[in-house]
Enzyme design. Structure first.
Site, PDB file in Angstrom:
ATOM      1  N   LYS A  81     -31.432  62.692 -10.655  1.00  0.00           N
ATOM      2  CA  LYS A  81     -30.069  62.731 -10.091  1.00  0.00           C
ATOM      3  C   LYS A  81     -29.793  64.102  -9.484  1.00  0.00           C
ATOM      4  O   LYS A  81     -29.218  64.209  -8.401  1.00  0.00           O
ATOM      5  CB  LYS A  81     -29.038  62.400 -11.181  1.00  0.00           C
TER       6      LYS A  81
ATOM      7  N   GLN B  10     -24.361  61.373 -18.984  1.00  0.00           N
ATOM      8  CA  GLN B  10     -25.492  60.463 -19.156  1.00  0.00           C
ATOM      9  C   GLN B  10     -25.397  59.743 -20.508  1.00  0.00           C
ATOM     10  O   GLN B  10     -25.168  60.374 -21.541  1.00  0.00           O
ATOM     11  CB  GLN B  10     -26.806  61.258 -19.054  1.00  0.00           C
TER      12      GLN B  10
ATOM     13  N   ASP C 159     -19.373  57.022 -12.027  1.00  0.00           N
ATOM     14  CA  ASP C 159     -20.102  55.956 -12.723  1.00  0.00           C
ATOM     15  C   ASP C 159     -19.298  54.657 -12.738  1.00  0.00           C
ATOM     16  O   ASP C 159     -19.865  53.586 -12.988  1.00  0.00           O
ATOM     17  CB  ASP C 159     -20.322  56.358 -14.193  1.00  0.00           C
TER      18      ASP C 159
HETATM   19  N1  GUN Z   1     -27.626  55.479 -18.710  1.00  0.00           N
HETATM   20  C1  GUN Z   1     -28.311  54.467 -18.139  1.00  0.00           C
HETATM   21  N2  GUN Z   1     -27.775  54.148 -16.939  1.00  0.00           N
HETATM   22  C2  GUN Z   1     -26.735  54.986 -16.754  1.00  0.00           C
HETATM   23  C3  GUN Z   1     -25.810  55.150 -15.689  1.00  0.00           C
HETATM   24  O1  GUN Z   1     -25.802  54.448 -14.673  1.00  0.00           O
HETATM   25  N3  GUN Z   1     -24.882  56.145 -15.881  1.00  0.00           N
HETATM   26  C4  GUN Z   1     -24.841  56.898 -17.012  1.00  0.00           C
HETATM   27  N4  GUN Z   1     -23.883  57.817 -17.101  1.00  0.00           N
HETATM   28  N5  GUN Z   1     -25.691  56.763 -18.009  1.00  0.00           N
HETATM   29  C5  GUN Z   1     -26.634  55.820 -17.873  1.00  0.00           C
END
Ligand code: GUN
Length: 302
Positions: free
Chosen positions: A54, A98, A121
């Site tokens: 990311k 995350q 998100d």
């Molecule tokens: N963990 C797995 N997929 C995601 C996501 O799309 N966003 C976040 N914040 N955590 C995750």
């Protein structure tokens, strides 16, 4: 019939390139770069890989990345205080914490603390409600990316029977909302569903998001159906080592489906591309800059 293989990697690269162009336009107009903060608590190996990807994508898009790596024993109060600071920071347009968080932290308290207008998100209850109400907000990245791939191969979704397997807040529920907004007839199947095979056999569109390797068998797929496999499961490879497989038995489904996403290289790369898109859109909204239409297929929700 052999299914068309949907190349998520190529779609994602194209979207990321369009976002980078749009970000350059934003920087001209606003005199600053969009900013995305990513928070990682602990050292879960899969989460570390995602966060690294990311951050790399953020830089490649021409945005500012704010990386916060905190030890696994970070307390909830400390995490909430960081979220408060990021909410108040005018250079931060998007905040991503995350998941999963360590068990001593209440993830829902943390998500609910994020400013809904920085919640790229789309997990905050306000954005969940906006999606359900058809209001502009942020749509979670994995279902949004899945919809983009689906629309590309099935431009006319209205009236189709769709089954979403899995009811998570990250994928299943928002995916079902998106398909409903496209006027599909939507079934949400889950671990307590009595006859999953029958649900799948009726479906013109199958979205599998449960995390069970090969759960959906090839002989369940309706001929010509579009199959979006969101599962990413690491399994043992015959003869040693490991490999990634989806929730769908790809080898069985590929001869029956009309189109199918592979694992890896299907939905996975779209998640980060959509995160870049959401962060850029957030910056535009916050600064009153028009969103460059090239980052969205027409009618993209959120
Ligand atoms: N963990 C797995 N997929 C995601 C996501 O799309 N966003 C976040 N914040 N955590 C995750």
């Amino acid at each position: 019939m052999t299914a068309r293989i949907i190349d998520g990697k190529a779609h994602a690269a194209a979207l990321r390139a369009r976002v980078a162009t749009a970000v350059a336009g934003f920087r001209e107009a606003a005199g600053r770069a969009p900013g995305l903060a990513v928070v990682l608590v602990g050292e879960d190996p899969a989460s570390s890989v995602y966060v690294r990807s990311k951050n790399r994508a953020t830089a490649e898009a021409g945005m500012r990345g704010f990386e916060h790596r905190l030890p696994a024993d970070t307390g909830e109060a400390e995490l909430l205080a960081l979220v408060d600071r990021l909410n108040a920071d005018p250079g931060v347009d998007g905040i991503l914490v995350q998941l999963p968080l360590p068990p001593h932290v209440d993830a829902s308290a943390v998500i609910t603390r994020i400013d809904p207008d920085k919640d790229v998100d789309g997990f905050h209850p306000v954005n969940v409600g906006r999606l359900a109400s058809g209001l502009p907000g942020f749509v979670p990245c994995t279902p949004l990316g899945s919809l983009m791939l689906l629309r590309d191969v099935r431009p006319k979704l209205a009236g189709l029977d769709a089954v979403v397997i899995g009811r998570s807040g990250i994928v299943g529920k928002p995916m079902a909302q998106l398909l409903l907004a496209e006027s599909c007839t939507v079934t949400i199947a889950h671990s307590r569903t009595r006859d999953l095979a029958a649900c799948v056999r009726r479906a013109d569109v199958v979205v599998a998001a449960v995390g069970v390797p090969g759960l959906v068998r090839g002989d369940w797929i309706k001929p010509g159906a579009t199959v979006i496999d969101v599962g990413i499961n690491r399994t043992d490879r015959e003869g040693g080592g490991t490999m990634l497989v989806g929730d769908v038995d790809f080898a069985g489904a590929v001869d029956v489906a009309g189109a199918i996403t592979p694992v890896p290289g299907g939905v996975g790369p779209m998640t980060i591309a959509c995160l870049m898109r959401n962060a850029y859109v957030s910056a535009c909204r916050r600064d009153g800059v028009a969103v460059d239409g090239r980052v969205d297929a027409s009618g993209t929700p959120g």
